[in-house]
Design a protein around this motif. Structure first.
Motif, PDB file in Angstrom:
ATOM      1  N   ARG A 161       0.870  -1.178   0.000  1.00 50.34           N
ATOM      2  CA  ARG A 161       0.000   0.000   0.000  1.00 50.34           C
ATOM      3  C   ARG A 161       0.903   1.222   0.000  1.00 50.34           C
ATOM      4  O   ARG A 161       1.689   1.414   0.933  1.00 50.34           O
ATOM      5  CB  ARG A 161      -0.901   0.014   1.229  1.00 50.34           C
ATOM      6  N   CYS A 162       0.805   2.041  -1.027  1.00 51.41           N
ATOM      7  CA  CYS A 162       1.757   3.143  -1.189  1.00 51.41           C
ATOM      8  C   CYS A 162       1.121   4.487  -0.845  1.00 51.41           C
ATOM      9  O   CYS A 162      -0.100   4.643  -0.880  1.00 51.41           O
ATOM     10  CB  CYS A 162       2.304   3.177  -2.614  1.00 51.41           C
ATOM     11  N   GLY A 163       1.979   5.445  -0.506  1.00 49.07           N
ATOM     12  CA  GLY A 163       1.511   6.789  -0.224  1.00 49.07           C
ATOM     13  C   GLY A 163       0.809   7.377  -1.437  1.00 49.07           C
ATOM     14  O   GLY A 163       1.282   7.242  -2.569  1.00 49.07           O
ATOM     15  N   GLY A 164      -0.324   7.997  -1.206  1.00 44.01           N
ATOM     16  CA  GLY A 164      -1.112   8.554  -2.306  1.00 44.01           C
ATOM     17  C   GLY A 164      -2.261   7.663  -2.730  1.00 44.01           C
ATOM     18  O   GLY A 164      -3.137   8.094  -3.481  1.00 44.01           O
ATOM     19  N   GLN A 165      -2.282   6.418  -2.238  1.00 46.68           N
ATOM     20  CA  GLN A 165      -3.363   5.511  -2.620  1.00 46.68           C
ATOM     21  C   GLN A 165      -4.703   6.014  -2.095  1.00 46.68           C
ATOM     22  O   GLN A 165      -5.730   5.897  -2.772  1.00 46.68           O
ATOM     23  CB  GLN A 165      -3.073   4.102  -2.088  1.00 46.68           C
TER      24      GLN A 165
END
Length: 212
Positions: free
Chosen positions: A135-139
């Motif tokens: 799960r990445c930043g900005g998702q």
């Protein structure tokens, strides 16, 4: 322009051209800007403008949840920590607090399995697991943006339970974006990689073909 003294006057002319307003992503915690954002939320509610409130927009509601109580066409998108800040850790107490929101507010709690809370009936619907372990930043920004789009489409087409429908679709859609990007980039994927998957995933998962 949120730090301007005349921010609301600058923003007002744009509101009638917007279908749904997303408040929160990139907002920050500057008290002056948060106050302007709070007044903007009030302005949208008075104009019956559908709202998606995420990230630091939820920070505004921590001490002022009454701002959206009893309002219509509002979706809150907290992650697990933001959910606890808004409603507390004790689930029975959280449900009682959520019940105050009324039947026009929906809560989409983000997580490995997103949960959709229907406050006025205390119903909780768990979405299927999906996506990847990355799960990445900005998702969350992609979720709030796609949610706003699906929300407008649902309202425009007079779908029953438009907030619930758009929450279900956006939850599924973003997890499919994450899965598709992970197949290409693995642990190095970033939000822009998911952004680049929108066209293909939407076409594969959501668009009708001529034969359907």
């Amino acid at each position: 322009m949120l730090d301007r003294t005349d921010a609301l006057e600058q923003i007002k002319p744009w509101l009638e051209r917007l279908h749904v307003v997303v408040v929160g992503p990139g907002l920050g915690r500057d008290p002056k800007i948060l106050n302007t954002a709070s007044e903007l939320i009030k302005l949208c509610l008075e104009a019956d403008k559908p709202l998606v409130i995420d990230a630091d927009g939820l920070f505004i509601l921590n001490e002022n949840i009454e701002l959206v109580c009893g309002k219509r066409n509002v979706i809150l998108t907290p992650n697990a920590i933001e959910f606890e800040r808004l409603f507390g850790k004790d689930m029975p107490a959280a449900r009682r607090k959520m019940c105050m929101l009324g039947d026009g507010v929906l809560v989409l709690e983000k997580g490995a399995r997103d949960k959709i809370h229907i406050p006025h009936t205390n119903e909780i619907y768990a979405m299927p697991a999906g996506g990847s372990g990355r799960r990445c930043g900005g998702q969350g920004d992609l979720l709030s943006g796609s949610l706003a789009t699906f929300f407008f489409w649902s309202l425009q087409s007079n779908q029953p339970n438009p907030a619930y429908l758009s929450a279900c679709v956006s939850s599924y859609f973003v997890k499919q974006l994450n899965y598709a990007a992970f197949q290409k980039f693995g642990r190095s994927l970033v939000a822009s990689d998911m952004l680049n998957e929108i066209s293909s995933v939407f076409k594969t998962e959501l668009e009708r073909t001529d034969n359907e």
